[in-house]
Design an enzyme around this catalytic site. Structure first.
Site, PDB file in Angstrom:
ATOM      1  N   CYS A  86       6.574   2.011  17.015  1.00 37.50           N
ATOM      2  CA  CYS A  86       6.854   0.828  17.841  1.00 37.50           C
ATOM      3  C   CYS A  86       5.592   0.460  18.625  1.00 37.50           C
ATOM      4  CB  CYS A  86       8.009   1.135  18.783  1.00 37.50           C
ATOM      5  SG  CYS A  86       8.302  -0.175  19.974  1.00 37.50           S
ATOM      6  N   HIS A 137      -6.632   9.123  10.755  1.00 34.47           N
ATOM      7  CA  HIS A 137      -6.389   7.678  10.693  1.00 34.47           C
ATOM      8  C   HIS A 137      -4.921   7.324  10.500  1.00 34.47           C
ATOM      9  CE1 HIS A 137     -10.897   7.021   9.470  1.00 34.47           C
ATOM     10  NE2 HIS A 137     -10.738   7.262  10.762  1.00 34.47           N
ATOM     11  N   ARG A 170       0.843  -1.212   0.000  1.00 40.98           N
ATOM     12  CA  ARG A 170       0.000   0.000   0.000  1.00 40.98           C
ATOM     13  C   ARG A 170       0.874   1.256   0.000  1.00 40.98           C
ATOM     14  NH1 ARG A 170      -4.519  -0.177   3.188  1.00 40.98           N
ATOM     15  NH2 ARG A 170      -4.637   2.023   2.683  1.00 40.98           N
TER      16      ARG A 170
HETATM   17  C1  BJW Z   1     -14.862  10.306  -5.167  1.00 43.33           C
HETATM   18  C2  BJW Z   1     -13.979  10.139  -6.209  1.00 43.33           C
HETATM   19  C3  BJW Z   1     -13.604  11.292  -6.849  1.00 43.33           C
HETATM   20  C4  BJW Z   1     -14.341   8.214  -5.472  1.00 43.33           C
HETATM   21  N1  BJW Z   1     -14.084  12.463  -6.442  1.00 43.33           N
HETATM   22  N2  BJW Z   1     -15.342  11.474  -4.783  1.00 43.33           N
HETATM   23  C5  BJW Z   1     -21.289   0.060  13.821  1.00 43.33           C
HETATM   24  C6  BJW Z   1     -21.816   1.343  13.741  1.00 43.33           C
HETATM   25  C7  BJW Z   1     -21.002   2.465  13.895  1.00 43.33           C
HETATM   26  C8  BJW Z   1     -19.647   2.329  14.128  1.00 43.33           C
HETATM   27  C9  BJW Z   1     -19.136   1.052  14.218  1.00 43.33           C
HETATM   28  C10 BJW Z   1     -19.941  -0.065  14.057  1.00 43.33           C
HETATM   29  N3  BJW Z   1     -19.148  -1.161  14.171  1.00 43.33           N
HETATM   30  C11 BJW Z   1     -17.858  -0.757  14.379  1.00 43.33           C
HETATM   31  C12 BJW Z   1     -17.858   0.585  14.418  1.00 43.33           C
HETATM   32  C13 BJW Z   1     -16.668   1.447  14.631  1.00 43.33           C
HETATM   33  C14 BJW Z   1     -15.790   1.555  13.394  1.00 43.33           C
HETATM   34  C15 BJW Z   1     -16.670   1.941  12.204  1.00 43.33           C
HETATM   35  O1  BJW Z   1     -16.966   3.091  11.981  1.00 43.33           O
HETATM   36  N4  BJW Z   1     -17.070   0.967  11.399  1.00 43.33           N
HETATM   37  C16 BJW Z   1     -17.981   1.207  10.278  1.00 43.33           C
HETATM   38  C17 BJW Z   1     -17.321   0.773   8.980  1.00 43.33           C
HETATM   39  C18 BJW Z   1     -19.266   0.486  10.541  1.00 43.33           C
HETATM   40  N5  BJW Z   1     -14.806   2.582  13.686  1.00 43.33           N
HETATM   41  C19 BJW Z   1     -13.682   2.310  14.297  1.00 43.33           C
HETATM   42  O2  BJW Z   1     -13.374   1.172  14.620  1.00 43.33           O
HETATM   43  C20 BJW Z   1     -12.811   3.492  14.628  1.00 43.33           C
HETATM   44  N6  BJW Z   1     -12.433   3.444  16.005  1.00 43.33           N
HETATM   45  C21 BJW Z   1     -13.339   3.466  16.975  1.00 43.33           C
HETATM   46  O3  BJW Z   1     -14.538   3.543  16.783  1.00 43.33           O
HETATM   47  O4  BJW Z   1     -12.761   3.385  18.213  1.00 43.33           O
HETATM   48  C22 BJW Z   1     -13.590   3.295  19.372  1.00 43.33           C
HETATM   49  C23 BJW Z   1     -12.632   3.293  20.534  1.00 43.33           C
HETATM   50  C24 BJW Z   1     -12.676   4.328  21.442  1.00 43.33           C
HETATM   51  C25 BJW Z   1     -11.784   4.324  22.543  1.00 43.33           C
HETATM   52  C26 BJW Z   1     -10.867   3.289  22.687  1.00 43.33           C
HETATM   53  C27 BJW Z   1     -10.822   2.267  21.759  1.00 43.33           C
HETATM   54  C28 BJW Z   1     -11.704   2.265  20.671  1.00 43.33           C
HETATM   55  C29 BJW Z   1     -11.508   3.432  13.833  1.00 43.33           C
HETATM   56  C30 BJW Z   1     -11.750   3.548  12.372  1.00 43.33           C
HETATM   57  C31 BJW Z   1     -10.440   3.329  11.617  1.00 43.33           C
HETATM   58  C32 BJW Z   1     -10.645   3.299  10.119  1.00 43.33           C
HETATM   59  N7  BJW Z   1      -9.470   2.802   9.506  1.00 43.33           N
HETATM   60  C33 BJW Z   1      -9.432   2.729   8.046  1.00 43.33           C
HETATM   61  C34 BJW Z   1      -8.150   1.975   7.629  1.00 43.33           C
HETATM   62  C35 BJW Z   1      -6.893   2.818   7.790  1.00 43.33           C
HETATM   63  C36 BJW Z   1      -5.678   2.026   7.471  1.00 43.33           C
HETATM   64  C37 BJW Z   1      -5.631   1.570   6.046  1.00 43.33           C
HETATM   65  O5  BJW Z   1      -5.607   2.430   5.137  1.00 43.33           O
HETATM   66  O6  BJW Z   1      -5.584   0.366   5.818  1.00 43.33           O
HETATM   67  O7  BJW Z   1      -9.454   4.067   7.517  1.00 43.33           O
HETATM   68  S1  BJW Z   1     -10.844   1.935   7.301  1.00 43.33           S
HETATM   69  C38 BJW Z   1     -10.900   2.998   5.898  1.00 43.33           C
HETATM   70  O8  BJW Z   1     -12.158   3.728   5.936  1.00 43.33           O
HETATM   71  C39 BJW Z   1      -9.781   4.044   6.107  1.00 43.33           C
HETATM   72  C40 BJW Z   1     -10.481   5.306   5.692  1.00 43.33           C
HETATM   73  O9  BJW Z   1      -9.839   6.441   6.210  1.00 43.33           O
HETATM   74  C41 BJW Z   1     -11.886   5.108   6.207  1.00 43.33           C
HETATM   75  C42 BJW Z   1     -12.909   5.981   5.493  1.00 43.33           C
HETATM   76  O10 BJW Z   1     -13.032   5.618   4.155  1.00 43.33           O
HETATM   77  P1  BJW Z   1     -13.314   6.723   3.040  1.00 43.33           P
HETATM   78  O11 BJW Z   1     -12.149   7.603   2.904  1.00 43.33           O
HETATM   79  O12 BJW Z   1     -14.625   7.339   3.266  1.00 43.33           O
HETATM   80  O13 BJW Z   1     -13.333   5.778   1.722  1.00 43.33           O
HETATM   81  P2  BJW Z   1     -14.542   5.056   0.994  1.00 43.33           P
HETATM   82  O14 BJW Z   1     -13.967   4.146  -0.021  1.00 43.33           O
HETATM   83  O15 BJW Z   1     -15.486   4.489   1.959  1.00 43.33           O
HETATM   84  O16 BJW Z   1     -15.299   6.254   0.256  1.00 43.33           O
HETATM   85  C43 BJW Z   1     -14.700   6.939  -0.812  1.00 43.33           C
HETATM   86  C44 BJW Z   1     -15.723   7.893  -1.379  1.00 43.33           C
HETATM   87  O17 BJW Z   1     -15.099   8.677  -2.364  1.00 43.33           O
HETATM   88  C45 BJW Z   1     -16.908   7.185  -2.048  1.00 43.33           C
HETATM   89  O18 BJW Z   1     -18.123   7.761  -1.563  1.00 43.33           O
HETATM   90  C46 BJW Z   1     -16.734   7.482  -3.524  1.00 43.33           C
HETATM   91  O19 BJW Z   1     -17.962   7.663  -4.205  1.00 43.33           O
HETATM   92  C47 BJW Z   1     -15.960   8.759  -3.483  1.00 43.33           C
HETATM   93  N8  BJW Z   1     -15.114   8.997  -4.625  1.00 43.33           N
HETATM   94  N9  BJW Z   1     -13.708   8.776  -6.310  1.00 43.33           N
HETATM   95  C48 BJW Z   1     -14.978  12.481  -5.387  1.00 43.33           C
HETATM   96  N10 BJW Z   1     -12.750  11.236  -7.892  1.00 43.33           N
HETATM   97 ZN    ZN Z   2      10.195   0.801  20.950  1.00 43.32          ZN
END
Ligand code: BJW
Ligand code: ZN
Length: 256
Positions: A129, A121, A72
């Site tokens: 680490c 993120h 990635r």
């Molecule tokens: C265009 C375009 C163009 C295309 N022009 N537009 C149930 C309900 C609610 C929440 C939860 C649940 N079950 C679990 C959860 C929590 C969970 C969550 O939200 N899950 C949902 C998926 C349901 N969240 C978490 O776990 C977060 N942490 C948390 O809640 O902690 C609680 C806690 C508190 C205290 C102590 C301990 C814990 C953490 C979330 C981490 C997300 N990580 C990722 C991976 C990062 C690493 C990696 O890259 O591998 O982050 S997941 C992935 O999704 C990445 C992104 O930043 C994130 C958002 O995605 P994004 O950017 O929106 O991408 P897409 O593909 O979804 O959308 C792209 C859009 O662009 C589309 O709409 C297209 O149409 C558009 N597009 N081309 C304009 N040219």
């Molecule tokens: Zn260390």
């Protein structure tokens, strides 16, 4: 590209004192970064988030996960900022105050000219680490030939010998506290809030748009497909960010 009431948005932006921009991977899509949830091409359409993007996955199989993130990282290193990244950087120069908050783990905003980017993120280029949280310095330039599916043993920390992990936020992990606080504070004090290139399904980042609405900010979505926010935002601009944003910035702040 569909812009509803463009004149009125232009006026609101000209009067804005503090603009917040929340971006997702759609902003980097035109640079060749794969999105997460787009049908067929999305990362989570092809790979399992449970097996790659959770702390449990890393404990189970660190070399598979580290190898995948090296692949990635190589994609991100080879990508170049696009017109959307540059337009956002330009907006920061024109607006009296702008806060850029991104969910993206690439560094294309910085390379596109933006300063002080709030990374909710984490970042692919800043592994840490697991034990002492020290940053691990990666070699400059591209990493060795990236190969999808190649297992790579994670490096060890120079300070404590602990295992290094990707510097990104996985599912179930808390967001970095200072970044999250900065994003929330900016959202509560802005008058215009953009969400650009995000599906707005991942929390807590997605809650920022709702907070902005509750605080009375003008909300603007830019996305090339529909999302659950289409009917909720003040302005829904449908089209690629790399086309919509430069046109909007030019309309609001024409070059003198
Ligand atoms: C265009 C375009 C163009 C295309 N022009 N537009 C149930 C309900 C609610 C929440 C939860 C649940 N079950 C679990 C959860 C929590 C969970 C969550 O939200 N899950 C949902 C998926 C349901 N969240 C978490 O776990 C977060 N942490 C948390 O809640 O902690 C609680 C806690 C508190 C205290 C102590 C301990 C814990 C953490 C979330 C981490 C997300 N990580 C990722 C991976 C990062 C690493 C990696 O890259 O591998 O982050 S997941 C992935 O999704 C990445 C992104 O930043 C994130 C958002 O995605 P994004 O950017 O929106 O991408 P897409 O593909 O979804 O959308 C792209 C859009 O662009 C589309 O709409 C297209 O149409 C558009 N597009 N081309 C304009 N040219
Ligand atoms: Zn260390």
């Amino acid at each position: 590209m569909v812009i509803q009431n463009p004149g009125s948005l232009v006026d609101r932006l000209r009067l804005a004192k503090h603009v917040v921009v929340l971006t997702g991977v759609g902003v980097s899509a035109e640079s060749g970064i794969p999105t997460f949830r787009d049908k067929q091409t999305g990362i989570w359409e092809q790979f399992s988030a449970e097996e790659l993007a959770t702390p449990e996955a890393y404990q189970r199989d660190p070399s598979m996960v580290w190898g995948w993130y090296e692949w990635r990282r190589s994609i991100a290193l080879r990508a170049q900022p696009n017109a959307a990244h540059r337009a956002i950087a330009e907006m920061a120069c024109k607006a009296p105050r702008m806060t850029l908050v991104t969910q993206n783990v690439d560094d294309l905003h910085e390379r596109g000219g933006s300063r002080e980017v709030v990374h909710l993120h984490g970042r692919l280029t800043q592994p840490v680490c697991e034990l002492c949280r020290s940053l691990f310095p990666l070699r400059e330039g591209t990493n060795d030939q990236p190969q999808l599916g190649r297992r790579i043993e994670p490096p060890r920390c120079h300070s404590c010998g602990g295992r290094i992990r990707p510097g990104v936020v996985w599912f179930g992990e808390a967001l970095p506290e200072s970044e999250w606080t900065r994003a929330q504070t900016a959202t509560c004090t802005c008058d215009v809030f953009f969400c650009i290139g995000t599906s707005s399904v991942v929390y807590p980042a997605a809650s920022l748009t709702r907070s902005a609405m509750n605080m009375g900010a003008v909300t603007v979505q830019i996305n090339n497909t529909s999302t659950a926010l289409d009917s909720k935002v003040s302005f829904n601009l449908r089209g690629p960010a790399g086309v919509v944003l430069p046109a909007l910035v030019k309309d609001v702040w024409p070059a003198i």
